[in-house]
Write an enzyme that holds these catalytic residues in place. Sequence first.
Site, mmCIF file in Angstrom:
data_model
loop_
_atom_site.group_PDB
_atom_site.id
_atom_site.type_symbol
_atom_site.label_atom_id
_atom_site.label_comp_id
_atom_site.label_asym_id
_atom_site.label_seq_id
_atom_site.Cartn_x
_atom_site.Cartn_y
_atom_site.Cartn_z
ATOM 1 N N SER A 64 -3.696 22.797 -5.316
ATOM 2 C CA SER A 64 -3.898 22.592 -4.020
ATOM 3 C C SER A 64 -5.253 21.794 -4.051
ATOM 4 C CB SER A 64 -4.002 23.800 -3.382
ATOM 5 O OG SER A 64 -4.716 24.654 -3.548
ATOM 6 N N TYR A 199 -19.588 35.186 -2.436
ATOM 7 C CA TYR A 199 -19.031 33.805 -2.826
ATOM 8 C C TYR A 199 -20.358 32.908 -3.134
ATOM 9 C CZ TYR A 199 -17.491 29.049 -2.462
ATOM 10 O OH TYR A 199 -17.042 27.563 -2.593
ATOM 11 N N LYS A 203 -21.599 31.107 -6.539
ATOM 12 C CA LYS A 203 -21.891 29.831 -6.863
ATOM 13 C C LYS A 203 -23.238 29.583 -7.327
ATOM 14 C CE LYS A 203 -17.680 28.100 -6.475
ATOM 15 N NZ LYS A 203 -16.911 27.197 -7.332
#
Length: 259
Positions: A64, A199, A203
């Site tokens: 996706s 998150y 990262k």
Amino acid sequence: MATTSSKASANRMAKIKALFGCMFVPYLVAAVGVGWQAVTVPALGELEQVDLRGKTVIITGSTSGLGQAQAEVMAAWNASLVLPVRDMKKGKALQERLQQENPSAPPPVVMEMDLASLESVRAFADQYTGPVDVLVHNAAVLGTGELIRTQDGFEECSQVNYLSPFLLTSLLLPRLEQSEEARIVHVQMRMLGNLGGSYADSKLAQVLFSQALARRLPANVVTHSLHPAIVQPTAQHGRNVNSSTCCLFGAYLISQCIL
């Protein structure tokens, strides 16, 4: 006295109008610039293609969003695709579509791998024994704001976005070093709707890993950390991002990193 007051008010209104007029000019210039670019710059799909036949490209998160757009670009460029996916049903559907749309390209290889399981990552690295020229770390989870642990006991964002890509890179590094020109791409996306700091932390860890890795790699292996676009996730759990123009644009940016 009234006349003087009226003149002062009129002067103030004139200054306000002039100020707003000056503020409007940059927006007008920007609008004209965007319009000119839209007319004169070719669409993304019209950019010159590159023949990557003979190059093996592994892309995570390819079912996706940005990863899927990247897989479509690489298939159109005749790369040998290896797509480790969590959902084999979606993976097989993508495999069939890419084969139909690119009959002259090497058939994509779809294999199961769940980044939430370190055992699954190791199993993929053991089962896939072919060469690796490009490794794109695209798959990620956004997080829900609540603490979710994987079966390995790690916070989910930390494992899926950093620890598992770290492990996968380490396991595939010997094969990357055998390539004449290898590339490792760490995708750092700004997500709209980020529900937790995990998150961002995961990262950041990936960026620092890429920088540290760059100091240790041989000359034939290059690592990139890339921020392609700001995207809107389509799933609350954060595993997917929308397939949109920004995803396609991001895919082309990633493509430039591997050339």
